[in-house]
Design an enzyme around this catalytic site. Structure first.
Site, short mmCIF file in Angstrom:
data_model
loop_
_atom_site.label_atom_id
_atom_site.label_comp_id
_atom_site.label_asym_id
_atom_site.label_seq_id
_atom_site.Cartn_x
_atom_site.Cartn_y
_atom_site.Cartn_z
N ALA A 169 5.47 27.08 -27.78
CA ALA A 169 6.30 26.43 -28.79
C ALA A 169 7.04 25.26 -28.16
O ALA A 169 7.29 25.24 -26.95
CB ALA A 169 7.31 27.40 -29.41
N TYR A 176 13.95 22.54 -35.58
CA TYR A 176 13.39 23.59 -34.72
C TYR A 176 13.52 24.95 -35.40
O TYR A 176 12.57 25.74 -35.43
CB TYR A 176 14.12 23.59 -33.38
CG TYR A 176 13.82 24.79 -32.51
CD1 TYR A 176 12.53 25.05 -32.09
CD2 TYR A 176 14.83 25.65 -32.11
CE1 TYR A 176 12.23 26.15 -31.30
CE2 TYR A 176 14.56 26.75 -31.32
CZ TYR A 176 13.26 27.00 -30.91
OH TYR A 176 12.98 28.09 -30.14
N GLY A 211 5.09 28.55 -19.31
CA GLY A 211 6.46 28.13 -19.58
C GLY A 211 7.48 29.06 -18.96
O GLY A 211 7.14 30.08 -18.33
N PHE A 212 8.74 28.74 -19.15
CA PHE A 212 9.84 29.49 -18.55
C PHE A 212 9.78 30.97 -18.90
O PHE A 212 9.72 31.83 -18.02
CB PHE A 212 11.17 28.86 -19.01
CG PHE A 212 12.37 29.73 -18.83
CD1 PHE A 212 12.66 30.32 -17.61
CD2 PHE A 212 13.24 29.94 -19.90
CE1 PHE A 212 13.78 31.12 -17.45
CE2 PHE A 212 14.36 30.73 -19.75
CZ PHE A 212 14.63 31.33 -18.53
#
Length: 351
Positions: free
Chosen positions: A78, A180, A10-11
């Protein structure tokens, strides 16, 4: 050390992996390559020496395979952002909380006792506020009627007077305001319970607004920096919600990676059974409108448009006091805002 990075494609995860490899660690990546984050279905280029496993943290067998021989886990996996609506709630809970529970259970079985958890400032809800008459106060959720009328600042819950926002420390009460945020707080509680039950140690890094090269293109789950950068790439003006005066702390992804490196170096020195949280922020208070303007200028695109729109799950102001991270782990941010915006404006977005 041999370190497992979940969500390492991911980022933020990719930057963490690069920092760990550069520091001489052996790194294994476990990533499910979920379509919401990786629409092309493939992992970005990882540095030589990083071992990639395609698997989901909700899959116990995949997690146990990934944990074989590792000394510590850096848990980045996540589902992020506010999403679309409550129909997303099962996915958030599944990815974030069930996934974390499966990971922690496997760590307990396999004897891995060091964990660095990617947390979030969203657990605080609104940040720190002071009323001239009543001192520090915690405003409740903003009312739709006020937001519809353009009254975006939360008033004092006692006298309804204007409030003065300040920096929020790790000792502040938690007050998650959306699904979230609830799942990110649940991750922290699960990790703390794991640490107490099996003698592990966990350091949670509560990221503030992370930006930088490699951000995904805009999706319903993207952060505000990605949304603005994507609009500029389309030749459109960034659309700034509310009046643009929302206060945030924008921290560069390289500084976030460095915080993970510092936490992994320190987690083994913490007492068994302990858990501790750290804010990760630049220490510079910016507004969302100011960030949009700086990014548009750096890109050479149209100026932002302030729309007055709002999202009920958003908070007005939340900015970091990162004193604890600096004092205890020796971390300092190295990428100044102006330089980071110029670099971010020139970097391609991940598709």
């Amino acid at each position: 050390m041999r370190i497992l990075v979940t969500g390492g494609a991911g980022f933020i995860g990719v930057s963490v992996v690069r920092a760990l490899v550069a520091a001489g660690h052996e790194v294994r990546v476990l990533d499910a390559l979920l379509p919401a984050v990786h629409p092309a279905g493939k992992a970005p280029a990882l540095p030589p020496g990083a071992d990639f496993l395609h698997g989901d943290v909700r899959d116990a067998a995949a997690v146990e395979e990934a944990l074989a021989g590792v000394d510590a886990v850096c848990h980045q996996a996540a589902m992020v952002g506010l999403g679309l609506d409550l129909d997303d709630a099962p996915q958030y809970v599944g990815c974030n909380d069930l996934g974390t529970a499966v990971l922690l259970a496997a760590m307990a079985r396999t004897g891995v006792r060091r964990l660095v958890l990617a947390g979030s400032m969203v657990v605080y809800g609104e940040g720190r506020y002071r009323c001239a008459q009543h001192g520090e106060v915690a405003p409740g959720p903003r009312r739709p009627a006020d937001l519809d009328a353009g009254r975006f600042e939360p008033p004092c819950p006692v006298c309804r007077a204007p409030l003065h926002p300040g920096l929020v420390a790790e000792s502040a009460p938690v007050d998650p305001r959306n699904v979230y945020a609830v799942t990110k707080l649940a991750q922290e509680h699960l990790a703390a319970a794991w640490a107490r039950a099996c003698g592990g140690t966990v350091l949670t890094l509560r990221y503030h607004n992370v930006y930088g090269p490699g951000m995904p293109r805009d999706t319903p789950y993207a952060g505000v920096a990605s949304l603005f950068r994507s609009a500029l790439a389309r030749g459109e003006a960034p659309r700034v919600f509310e009046d643009g005066g929302q206060r945030r702390d924008f921290v560069h992804v390289e500084d976030v990676a460095a915080a993970n490196l510092a936490a992994l170096a320190a987690v083994g020195d913490r007492p068994p059974g302990s858990a501790r949280a750290y804010n990760v922020g630049s220490g510079e208070v910016r507004t969302v409108g100011g960030m949009a303007a700086a990014l548009a200028t750096a890109y050479g695109g149209p100026a932002p448009v302030v729309t007055g729109e709002y999202r009920l799950g958003d908070v007005r102001h939340v900015t970091a006091d990162s004193t604890r991270l600096r004092a205890e782990l020796g971390w300092l941010p190295c990428v100044p805002f102006d330089r980071g915006m110029v670099e971010f404006a020139a970097a391609p977005l991940r598709v």
